[in-house]
Design a protein around this motif. Structure first.
Motif, PDB file in Angstrom:
ATOM      1  N   PHE A  47       0.830  -1.353   0.055  1.00  0.00           N
ATOM      2  CA  PHE A  47      -0.083   0.041   0.096  1.00  0.00           C
ATOM      3  C   PHE A  47       0.706   1.387   0.054  1.00  0.00           C
ATOM      4  N   ALA A  48       2.401   1.264   0.150  1.00  0.00           N
ATOM      5  CA  ALA A  48       3.069   2.573   0.117  1.00  0.00           C
ATOM      6  C   ALA A  48       4.563   1.950  -0.239  1.00  0.00           C
ATOM      7  N   TYR A  49       4.979   3.058  -0.515  1.00  0.00           N
ATOM      8  CA  TYR A  49       6.413   3.010  -0.565  1.00  0.00           C
ATOM      9  C   TYR A  49       7.122   3.696   0.448  1.00  0.00           C
ATOM     10  N   HIS A  50       8.431   3.152   0.891  1.00  0.00           N
ATOM     11  CA  HIS A  50       8.943   3.721   2.038  1.00  0.00           C
ATOM     12  C   HIS A  50      10.439   4.049   1.919  1.00  0.00           C
ATOM     13  N   ILE A  51      10.786   5.074   2.442  1.00  0.00           N
ATOM     14  CA  ILE A  51      12.240   5.617   2.377  1.00  0.00           C
ATOM     15  C   ILE A  51      12.811   5.636   3.673  1.00  0.00           C
ATOM     16  N   ASP A  52      13.884   5.100   3.972  1.00  0.00           N
ATOM     17  CA  ASP A  52      14.689   5.191   5.485  1.00  0.00           C
ATOM     18  C   ASP A  52      16.186   6.040   4.982  1.00  0.00           C
ATOM     19  N   VAL A  53      16.245   6.890   5.772  1.00  0.00           N
ATOM     20  CA  VAL A  53      17.580   7.744   5.590  1.00  0.00           C
ATOM     21  C   VAL A  53      18.435   7.642   6.890  1.00  0.00           C
ATOM     22  N   ASP A  54      19.341   7.172   6.757  1.00  0.00           N
ATOM     23  CA  ASP A  54      20.204   7.367   7.797  1.00  0.00           C
ATOM     24  C   ASP A  54      20.903   8.557   8.019  1.00  0.00           C
ATOM     25  N   LEU A  55      20.600   9.251   9.335  1.00  0.00           N
ATOM     26  CA  LEU A  55      21.054  10.571   9.622  1.00  0.00           C
ATOM     27  C   LEU A  55      21.517  10.866  11.057  1.00  0.00           C
ATOM     28  N   PRO A  56      22.589  10.092  11.322  1.00  0.00           N
ATOM     29  CA  PRO A  56      23.206  10.210  12.769  1.00  0.00           C
ATOM     30  C   PRO A  56      23.579  11.413  13.013  1.00  0.00           C
ATOM     31  N   GLY A  57      23.183  11.961  14.193  1.00  0.00           N
ATOM     32  CA  GLY A  57      23.825  13.262  14.585  1.00  0.00           C
ATOM     33  C   GLY A  57      22.741  14.303  14.270  1.00  0.00           C
ATOM     34  N   THR A 111       0.561  12.324  -2.761  1.00  0.00           N
ATOM     35  CA  THR A 111       1.337  13.316  -2.263  1.00  0.00           C
ATOM     36  C   THR A 111       0.800  14.133  -0.940  1.00  0.00           C
ATOM     37  N   GLU A 112      -0.363  13.995  -0.883  1.00  0.00           N
ATOM     38  CA  GLU A 112      -1.276  14.759   0.029  1.00  0.00           C
ATOM     39  C   GLU A 112      -1.009  13.971   1.440  1.00  0.00           C
ATOM     40  N   ASN A 113      -0.683  12.625   1.678  1.00  0.00           N
ATOM     41  CA  ASN A 113      -0.848  11.848   2.742  1.00  0.00           C
ATOM     42  C   ASN A 113       0.303  11.359   3.187  1.00  0.00           C
ATOM     43  N   ILE A 114       1.785  11.876   2.421  1.00  0.00           N
ATOM     44  CA  ILE A 114       2.892  11.650   2.831  1.00  0.00           C
ATOM     45  C   ILE A 114       3.280  11.745   4.372  1.00  0.00           C
ATOM     46  N   THR A 115       3.699  10.955   4.999  1.00  0.00           N
ATOM     47  CA  THR A 115       4.221  11.018   6.573  1.00  0.00           C
ATOM     48  C   THR A 115       5.454  10.715   6.707  1.00  0.00           C
ATOM     49  N   ALA A 116       6.255  11.312   7.759  1.00  0.00           N
ATOM     50  CA  ALA A 116       7.685  11.280   8.039  1.00  0.00           C
ATOM     51  C   ALA A 116       7.851  11.357   9.499  1.00  0.00           C
ATOM     52  N   SER A 117       8.713  10.356   9.989  1.00  0.00           N
ATOM     53  CA  SER A 117       8.911  10.451  11.297  1.00  0.00           C
ATOM     54  C   SER A 117      10.465  10.348  11.634  1.00  0.00           C
ATOM     55  N   CYS A 118      11.131  10.641  12.658  1.00  0.00           N
ATOM     56  CA  CYS A 118      12.604  10.458  12.803  1.00  0.00           C
ATOM     57  C   CYS A 118      12.817  10.062  14.064  1.00  0.00           C
ATOM     58  N   SER A 119      13.599   8.858  14.181  1.00  0.00           N
ATOM     59  CA  SER A 119      13.859   8.333  15.585  1.00  0.00           C
ATOM     60  C   SER A 119      15.400   7.658  15.705  1.00  0.00           C
ATOM     61  N   GLU A 120      15.949   7.972  16.603  1.00  0.00           N
ATOM     62  CA  GLU A 120      17.095   7.501  16.774  1.00  0.00           C
ATOM     63  C   GLU A 120      18.190   7.328  15.485  1.00  0.00           C
ATOM     64  N   GLY A 121      18.163   8.632  14.950  1.00  0.00           N
ATOM     65  CA  GLY A 121      18.918   8.767  13.687  1.00  0.00           C
ATOM     66  C   GLY A 121      18.490   8.346  12.462  1.00  0.00           C
ATOM     67  N   VAL A 122      17.326   7.756  12.477  1.00  0.00           N
ATOM     68  CA  VAL A 122      16.845   7.337  11.206  1.00  0.00           C
ATOM     69  C   VAL A 122      15.450   8.047  10.576  1.00  0.00           C
ATOM     70  N   LEU A 130      -1.807   5.669  -4.336  1.00  0.00           N
ATOM     71  CA  LEU A 130      -3.422   5.838  -4.693  1.00  0.00           C
ATOM     72  C   LEU A 130      -4.076   4.829  -5.064  1.00  0.00           C
ATOM     73  N   ALA A 131      -5.035   4.501  -4.708  1.00  0.00           N
ATOM     74  CA  ALA A 131      -6.055   3.550  -5.216  1.00  0.00           C
ATOM     75  C   ALA A 131      -5.921   3.517  -6.598  1.00  0.00           C
ATOM     76  N   GLU A 132      -5.754   2.134  -6.976  1.00  0.00           N
ATOM     77  CA  GLU A 132      -5.735   1.944  -8.697  1.00  0.00           C
ATOM     78  C   GLU A 132      -7.101   1.917  -9.203  1.00  0.00           C
ATOM     79  N   VAL A 133      -7.174   2.771 -10.168  1.00  0.00           N
ATOM     80  CA  VAL A 133      -8.431   2.917 -10.960  1.00  0.00           C
ATOM     81  C   VAL A 133      -8.076   1.906 -12.339  1.00  0.00           C
ATOM     82  N   ASP A 134      -9.220   1.127 -12.460  1.00  0.00           N
ATOM     83  CA  ASP A 134      -9.389   0.420 -13.565  1.00  0.00           C
ATOM     84  C   ASP A 134      -9.153   1.210 -14.998  1.00  0.00           C
ATOM     85  N   SER A 135      -8.058   0.865 -15.478  1.00  0.00           N
ATOM     86  CA  SER A 135      -8.051   1.432 -17.005  1.00  0.00           C
ATOM     87  C   SER A 135      -8.859   1.063 -17.934  1.00  0.00           C
ATOM     88  N   ILE A 136      -9.424   0.035 -17.647  1.00  0.00           N
ATOM     89  CA  ILE A 136     -10.114  -0.450 -18.803  1.00  0.00           C
ATOM     90  C   ILE A 136     -11.703  -0.286 -18.405  1.00  0.00           C
TER      91      ILE A 136
END
Length: 142
Positions: A47-57, A111-122, A130-136
Motif C-alpha cells: 500500500f505504500a513506498y518506504h524511504i529510510d534515511v540514515d542521519l546520525p547526529g 502526495t497529500e498523505n505522505i508522512t515522515a518520522s525521525c527516531s534514533e538517527g533514522v 493511490l488506489a488503482e483505478v481500472d484503466s479498462i
C-alpha cells in the motif's frame, strides 16, 4: 591554449584523496564546508513506498522535506560535537555538513498523505499509493 580556473585547494584535495581514500570526504567540492551523503534504503510495500534515511547526529528540526514537480528533496544540516575529558587527555571531535538528496516520485503516490518520522538517527518516510483505478472501461453498445 585552454583557460582553466585556479583553485589553491586542489593540491590539498589531491593529497587528501590519496591519503584518505578509505575514509569519508572531509571537504566538499564547493568550498570549505564539509558535506556528507546519507545512506538511503527504499522499499515498496503493498500500500505504500518506504524511504529510510540514515542521519546520525541530525536533529529532526534540521531536516527539510520538499516536494516540487514530482520530485521529493530531503535536505538538512548536521552539527555533532563529541568531547572527551580525562586527567591527562582532552579530545574534541566535531562533524558538520549539509546534505541534500532528491528522488523522483513514482506515478501513483498520494502526495497529500505522505508522512515522515525521525527516531534514533533514522528518518522514515511513507509514501502511500493511490488506489488503482481500472484503466479498462466497458462501453455498452446501443
Amino acid at each position: 591554449m585552454y583557460i582553466t580556473r585556479f583553485n589553491p585547494l586542489n593540491p590539498l584535495r589531491e593529497f587528501e584523496r590519496a591519503f584518505f581514500k578509505d575514509y569519508p570526504k572531509h571537504f566538499s567540492d564547493e568550498g570549505d564546508v564539509a558535506a556528507f551523503t546519507p545512506q538511503v534504503n527504499t522499499r515498496e510495500g503493498e500500500f505504500a513506498y518506504h524511504i529510510d534515511v540514515d542521519l546520525p547526529g541530525v536533529k529532526k528540526e534540521d531536516i527539510k522535506i520538499d516536494i516540487k514537480e514530482n520530485t521529493m528533496t530531503i535536505s538538512g544540516e548536521r552539527n555533532f560535537k563529541e568531547e572527551v575529558k580525562e586527567e591527562d587527555y582532552y579530545r574534541v571531535e566535531t562533524r558538520f555538513g549539509k546534505f541534500s538528496r532528491a528522488f523522483s516520485l513514482p506515478e501513483h503516490v498520494d502526495t497529500e498523505n505522505i508522512t515522515a518520522s525521525c527516531s534514533e538517527g533514522v528518518l522514515e518516510i511513507t509514501l502511500p499509493k493511490l488506489a488503482e483505478v481500472d484503466s479498462i472501461k466497458s462501453i455498452e453498445i446501443k
